[in-house]
Scaffold this active site. Structure first.
Site, PDB file in Angstrom:
ATOM      1  N   ASP A 270       0.707  -1.292   0.059  1.00  0.00           N
ATOM      2  CA  ASP A 270      -0.115   0.195   0.153  1.00  0.00           C
ATOM      3  C   ASP A 270       0.849   1.185  -0.044  1.00  0.00           C
ATOM      4  O   ASP A 270       1.209   1.516   1.100  1.00  0.00           O
ATOM      5  CB  ASP A 270      -0.955  -0.117   1.157  1.00  0.00           C
ATOM      6  N   LYS A 277       1.475   7.886   0.448  1.00  0.00           N
ATOM      7  CA  LYS A 277       2.054   7.982   1.604  1.00  0.00           C
ATOM      8  C   LYS A 277       3.522   8.640   1.792  1.00  0.00           C
ATOM      9  O   LYS A 277       4.238   8.621   0.915  1.00  0.00           O
ATOM     10  CB  LYS A 277       2.006   6.445   2.355  1.00  0.00           C
ATOM     11  N   ARG A 351     -10.968  -0.640   2.281  1.00  0.00           N
ATOM     12  CA  ARG A 351     -12.475  -0.754   2.342  1.00  0.00           C
ATOM     13  C   ARG A 351     -13.097  -1.072   1.133  1.00  0.00           C
ATOM     14  O   ARG A 351     -13.879  -1.619   0.807  1.00  0.00           O
ATOM     15  CB  ARG A 351     -13.068   0.615   3.161  1.00  0.00           C
TER      16      ARG A 351
HETATM   17  N1  BES Z   1      -2.982   0.259   5.270  1.00  0.00           N
HETATM   18  C1  BES Z   1      -3.460   1.382   5.695  1.00  0.00           C
HETATM   19  C2  BES Z   1      -3.705   1.591   7.404  1.00  0.00           C
HETATM   20  C3  BES Z   1      -2.460   1.433   8.000  1.00  0.00           C
HETATM   21  C4  BES Z   1      -1.810   2.143   8.785  1.00  0.00           C
HETATM   22  C5  BES Z   1      -2.368  -0.035   8.480  1.00  0.00           C
HETATM   23  C6  BES Z   1      -0.688   1.859   9.513  1.00  0.00           C
HETATM   24  C7  BES Z   1      -1.129  -0.424   9.535  1.00  0.00           C
HETATM   25  C8  BES Z   1      -0.380   0.645   9.899  1.00  0.00           C
HETATM   26  C9  BES Z   1      -4.659   2.004   5.120  1.00  0.00           C
HETATM   27  O1  BES Z   1      -4.939   1.719   3.889  1.00  0.00           O
HETATM   28  C10 BES Z   1      -4.661   3.520   5.241  1.00  0.00           C
HETATM   29  O2  BES Z   1      -3.913   3.964   4.482  1.00  0.00           O
HETATM   30  N2  BES Z   1      -5.671   4.063   5.653  1.00  0.00           N
HETATM   31  C11 BES Z   1      -5.731   5.488   6.060  1.00  0.00           C
HETATM   32  C12 BES Z   1      -7.318   5.827   5.918  1.00  0.00           C
HETATM   33  C13 BES Z   1      -7.316   7.285   5.557  1.00  0.00           C
HETATM   34  C14 BES Z   1      -6.890   7.999   4.295  1.00  0.00           C
HETATM   35  C15 BES Z   1      -8.897   7.652   5.896  1.00  0.00           C
HETATM   36  C16 BES Z   1      -5.185   5.896   7.243  1.00  0.00           C
HETATM   37  O3  BES Z   1      -5.239   5.148   8.304  1.00  0.00           O
HETATM   38  O4  BES Z   1      -4.477   6.805   7.411  1.00  0.00           O
HETATM   39 ZN    ZN Z   2      -3.819  -0.096   3.279  1.00  0.00          ZN
HETATM   40 MN    MN Z   3      -3.912   2.862   2.507  1.00  0.00          MN
END
Ligand code: BES
Ligand code: ZN
Ligand code: MN
Length: 502
Positions: A270, A277, A351
């Protein structure tokens, strides 16, 4: 590591581990050993902080009067208070200590004691399972391991009364631990080698255990209308996959029962996509397939121990990459359910993957319940840290059962609320849904769960946000650092206690 079980007798070689109870009350075998060594155990205890509490250890090297190379005393505290978890911890800690000392084999003796909560032979199986869990290493990429850091312990014999029962109980636990190991292997594997196609190939290996495995490619998913899942993977050179694993272990009049369903987020890497990110820590996103890893490990465990239950595991495998062909913020995709989604942030991709995987699962299998696992939000780590997974559900009974199972196996879950008011946040002005809430950083994990619920269609459902649990930076007795395998034992316990054979 190899495990064996025997009736109680003192070994002639290797290391010997014997129990001491609270306030340094010696177990029958410890008493015997103390006598044979002319009081070496008693003397060692009085000159150390050892108090016979759980977690206390004391090592006596090459005691005269015995042929063994060392005696390790382990504290059991008050035996009537011991749980299987304490015994697993003991097994894991013993392995760590013996490896540090350079021991090659050990005999652990568990004497029978009146007032024990559970029998010595059950405890023996737990000690071995804990030792096995604690002995896990992900070493396939170490080509030049220094000898000093290599584990030395290769054999553990656990001695107790009724060892045949212990051996049988362990066979079951061993299958479970093999499942946990598969999850750990998958989670630790980097994204250049573990991508949707190669992950699916690993799932295919489960056919050897009798699991029925189907793999849907992008063309098939396209035909099914899985626009949400496919949108996430469209910027990647690696094609997406949906894997469906079925274990049909129910027999007799239960053979035709509705299956239990487990659904996993399998984002093999991801990057965040176009909503990229930051660079720091991005390597952690190789384990963003942790939910899928747990579902796969669970299928292996259930098949390995020939569980008498029908279970289906569905995992959505994608890679989230920025690219000329990647999905853009603002794109609108149509999910298999028919609901349209405005993708406001391409980093809220889990999601989207689950939206189609969940809908497909309930549509095709009409399961008794559906539990999804996903490293879904960073926010759940802010909420619960690394001690509990977030639990979200439309069903109180299922939630309570998960909570109880979590306590029994030491894989905690903590339920968080859901309601219409949170769900309002994901209404899009121009599509049916949007993939992030309007509330900024507030309640991020709950809003994500509300999104998922739009795709479960009233099936009893629970969502486990395992972002804080799939990976550990700390070494624990039964969970070395790296992929933890969280969830396999939790769900195995849930199935055993409430659904199998019922
Ligand atoms: N895979 C991430 C969540 C995550 C973050 C898992 C840190 C493990 C460690 C997920 O896909 C993500 O990026 N979520 C975002 C959602 C936001 C954009 C609403 C997040 O948590 O920042
Ligand atoms: Zn993710
Ligand atoms: Mn993500």
């Amino acid at each position: 590591m190899k495990f064996a079980f025997s009736e109680i007798s003192l070994p002639k070689r290797g290391s010997l581990a014997v129990a001491v109870y609270a306030d340094n009350v010696l177990s029958p075998t410890a008493k015997d050993v103390d006598k044979k060594t002319k009081g070496a155990l008693s003397r060692a205890m009085t000159t150390s902080r050892f108090k016979g509490k759980p977690g206390d250890f004391l090592e006596i090297i090459a005691p005269s009067g015995l042929e063994v190379s060392r005696v390790i005393l382990f504290g059991l505290g008050e035996p009537e208070k011991l749980t299987p978890l304490d015994m697993e911890s003991l097994g894991g800690s013993l392995v760590k200590r013996l490896n540090a000392s350079g021991a090659r084999s050990v005999t652990v003796i568990l004497d029978e004691l009146s007032g024990e909560e559970f029998k010595a032979n059950e405890a023996a199986a737990s000690v071995a399972a804990g030792a096995m869990l604690g002995s896990y290493r992900f070493r396939k990429y170490k080509t030049n391991v220094e000898e000093a850091s290599e584990p030395t312990l290769t054999r553990m014999t656990v001695s107790c009364k009724g060892s045949a029962t212990a051996r049988k109980a362990f066979a079951d636990l061993e299958a479970l631990v093999e499942g946990v190991f598969l999850t750990r292997d998958l989670v630790s594997e980097p994204a250049n080698t573990l991508y949707p196609e190669s992950f699916a190939a690993r799932c295919m290996e489960l056919t050897e255990l009798g699991v029925d495995v189907e793999v849907l490619d992008e063309a098939k998913m396209q035909r099914l209308g899985m626009g949400a899942l496919l949108g996430v993977g469209q910027g990647s050179k690696r094609d997406s996959r949906l894997v469906i694993m079925q274990w049909n272990g129910a027999t007799g009049r239960k053979a035709g029962r509705k299956p239990l369903a487990f659904v996993g987020k399998g984002v093999c890497f991801d990057t965040g996509g176009i909503s990229l990110k930051p660079a720091g820590g991005m390597e952690e996103m190789k384990w963003d397939m942790g939910g899928a890893g747990t579902v796969t490990g669970l299928m292996k465990a259930l098949a390995g121990r020939k569980a008498k239950i029908n279970v289906v595991g569905v995992i959505g495998l994608v890679e989230n990459m920025p690219d000329g062909n990647a999905q853009r913020p603002g794109d609108i995709v149509t999910s298999m359910s028919g609901q349209t989604i405005e993708v406001l942030n391409t980093d809220a991709e889990g999601r989207l993957v689950l939206a189609d995987a969940l809908w497909y699962t309930q549509d095709r299998f009409k399961p008794e319940f559906m539990i999804d696992l996903a490293t879904l939000t960073g926010a759940i780590i802010v909420t619960l840290g690394h001690e509990n997974a977030g639990l979200f559900s439309n069903n109180d009974e299922l939630s309570d059962r998960l909570f109880e199972a979590g306590k029994l196996v030491g894989e905690g879950v903590w339920r968080l609320p859901m309601s219409k008011d949170y769900a309002k946040q994901i209404k899009s002005p121009i599509a049916d849904l949007q993939n992030i809430g309007t509330g900024g950083r507030g309640a991020g994990s709950i809003v994500a769960a509300e999104f998922l619920q739009k795709f479960v269609n009233d099936v009893p459902w629970a969502h486990l946000d395992i972002a804080g649990m799939a990976w550990s930076k700390a070494d624990k007795p039964t969970t070395p650092k790296g992929g933890t395998g969280y969830g396999v034992r939790l769900l195995d316990r849930l199935i055993r206690d409430h659904y199998e054979g019922k």
